[in-house]
Design an enzyme around this catalytic site. Structure first.
Site, PDB file in Angstrom:
ATOM      1  N   ASP A   1      56.292  44.301  -1.171  1.00  0.00           N
ATOM      2  CA  ASP A   1      57.226  43.224  -0.852  1.00  0.00           C
ATOM      3  C   ASP A   1      57.493  42.339  -2.064  1.00  0.00           C
ATOM      4  O   ASP A   1      58.622  41.865  -2.257  1.00  0.00           O
ATOM      5  CB  ASP A   1      56.686  42.380   0.301  1.00  0.00           C
ATOM      6  CG  ASP A   1      56.922  43.036   1.651  1.00  0.00           C
ATOM      7  OD1 ASP A   1      57.756  43.949   1.736  1.00  0.00           O
ATOM      8  OD2 ASP A   1      56.246  42.648   2.625  1.00  0.00           O
TER       9      ASP A   1
ATOM     10  N   HIS B   1      53.412  46.276  10.782  1.00  0.00           N
ATOM     11  CA  HIS B   1      54.432  47.302  10.565  1.00  0.00           C
ATOM     12  C   HIS B   1      54.197  48.540  11.430  1.00  0.00           C
ATOM     13  O   HIS B   1      54.317  49.664  10.955  1.00  0.00           O
ATOM     14  CB  HIS B   1      54.466  47.705   9.093  1.00  0.00           C
ATOM     15  CG  HIS B   1      54.981  46.633   8.187  1.00  0.00           C
ATOM     16  ND1 HIS B   1      56.246  46.085   8.326  1.00  0.00           N
ATOM     17  CD2 HIS B   1      54.418  46.004   7.141  1.00  0.00           C
ATOM     18  CE1 HIS B   1      56.425  45.168   7.390  1.00  0.00           C
ATOM     19  NE2 HIS B   1      55.338  45.087   6.667  1.00  0.00           N
TER      20      HIS B   1
ATOM     21  N   GLU C   1      52.740  37.901  -1.333  1.00  0.00           N
ATOM     22  CA  GLU C   1      53.757  38.944  -1.504  1.00  0.00           C
ATOM     23  C   GLU C   1      55.160  38.366  -1.632  1.00  0.00           C
ATOM     24  O   GLU C   1      56.144  39.017  -1.277  1.00  0.00           O
ATOM     25  CB  GLU C   1      53.686  39.943  -0.343  1.00  0.00           C
ATOM     26  CG  GLU C   1      53.554  39.334   1.029  1.00  0.00           C
ATOM     27  CD  GLU C   1      53.271  40.372   2.114  1.00  0.00           C
ATOM     28  OE1 GLU C   1      53.414  41.579   1.841  1.00  0.00           O
ATOM     29  OE2 GLU C   1      52.911  39.972   3.232  1.00  0.00           O
TER      30      GLU C   1
END
Length: 238
Positions: free
Chosen positions: A160, A29, A134
């Site tokens: 998530d 990310h 997740e």
């Protein structure tokens, strides 16, 4: 401590001074370049702060480059099956457990020239494999994932997971608690460490899950730490 913003080795010293055991550089990310990640890993290794890198996915070639740059472990996001967990192990470990290529003198060993069998032994012993659960699919397969040889930590990505469950950000929701309890039970059975992700703003929940056996906590990232400290300082003068 997650590193997403700072590209220089200073962050290793900051993590050391703040008392962190480990950092993980987030290449999933962020726009973090591999060269900067490698430099931070080297600095962390010299300070005794374990550097992990979260890769964008299970690309074994990229994982090899990250490890050859100095990382002491890999975090693989959104693992949904035992097969994907085994693929992560294969990318990190040399034969017979994995298929990682032997690169020779390693930054983790300060570039010492050692016999190949010793290099393999030391790197395989030291290189951690962290898989993230997740998603619903990952949670449904967590017992099989936690049983895979070579996995060190099963890290719950609560952010998530909460989004997929339709309860985004509700970390105190019963479904999230049930997910953590299932992962804790699976890791206890499989002899793995439970990791807590996404709970940096919920210290009471962190304490409760650590008391139940969780052993790794992702506390937040350099962006959130900087923003929080700056905001707190600014409000002193309101």
């Amino acid at each position: 401590m997650t590193v997403r913003l700072v590209r220089t080795v200073d962050i290793a010293s900051i993590a050391f001074t703040a008392g962190f055991d480990s950092v993980y550089i987030d290449m999933e990310h962020s726009s973090f370049p591999l060269e900067a990640a490698g430099q931070i890993c080297l600095a962390c290794n010299h300070l005794g702060v374990t550097p992990l890198v979260r890769v964008p996915g299970p690309d074994s070639a990229f994982i090899a480059r990250v490890l050859d740059s100095g990382a002491m472990g890999i975090i693989v996001p959104d693992v949904q099956s035992a097969g994907e967990a085994r693929a992560a192990v294969s990318a990190v470990k040399h034969a017979p457990l994995g298929t990682r290529s032997l690169a020779g003198a390693a930054p983790q060993l300060n570039y010492r020239t050692l016999p190949p069998d010793r290099v393999v032994q030391e790197l395989d012993q030291a290189s951690m494999v962290v898989v993230m659960v997740e998603s619903r699919a990952g949670l449904d397969a967590v017992e099989e994932i936690a049983a895979v040889e070579g996995i060190d930590i099963v890290l719950v990505g609560a952010n998530d997971l909460s989004v997929e469950l339709g309860i985004a950000g509700q970390m105190d929701h019963p479904q999230i608690d049930a997910a953590f309890m299932r992962v804790i039970a699976a890791c206890r059975a499989g002899g793995k460490t439970v990791g807590l992700g996404g709970l940096g703003g919920w210290p009471d929940l962190i304490r409760s899950y650590v008391a139940l056996g969780a052993g790794y906590v992702s506390t937040g990232n350099d962006i959130s730490f900087l923003a929080a400290a700056a905001t707190q300082k600014r409000h002193l003068f309101d």
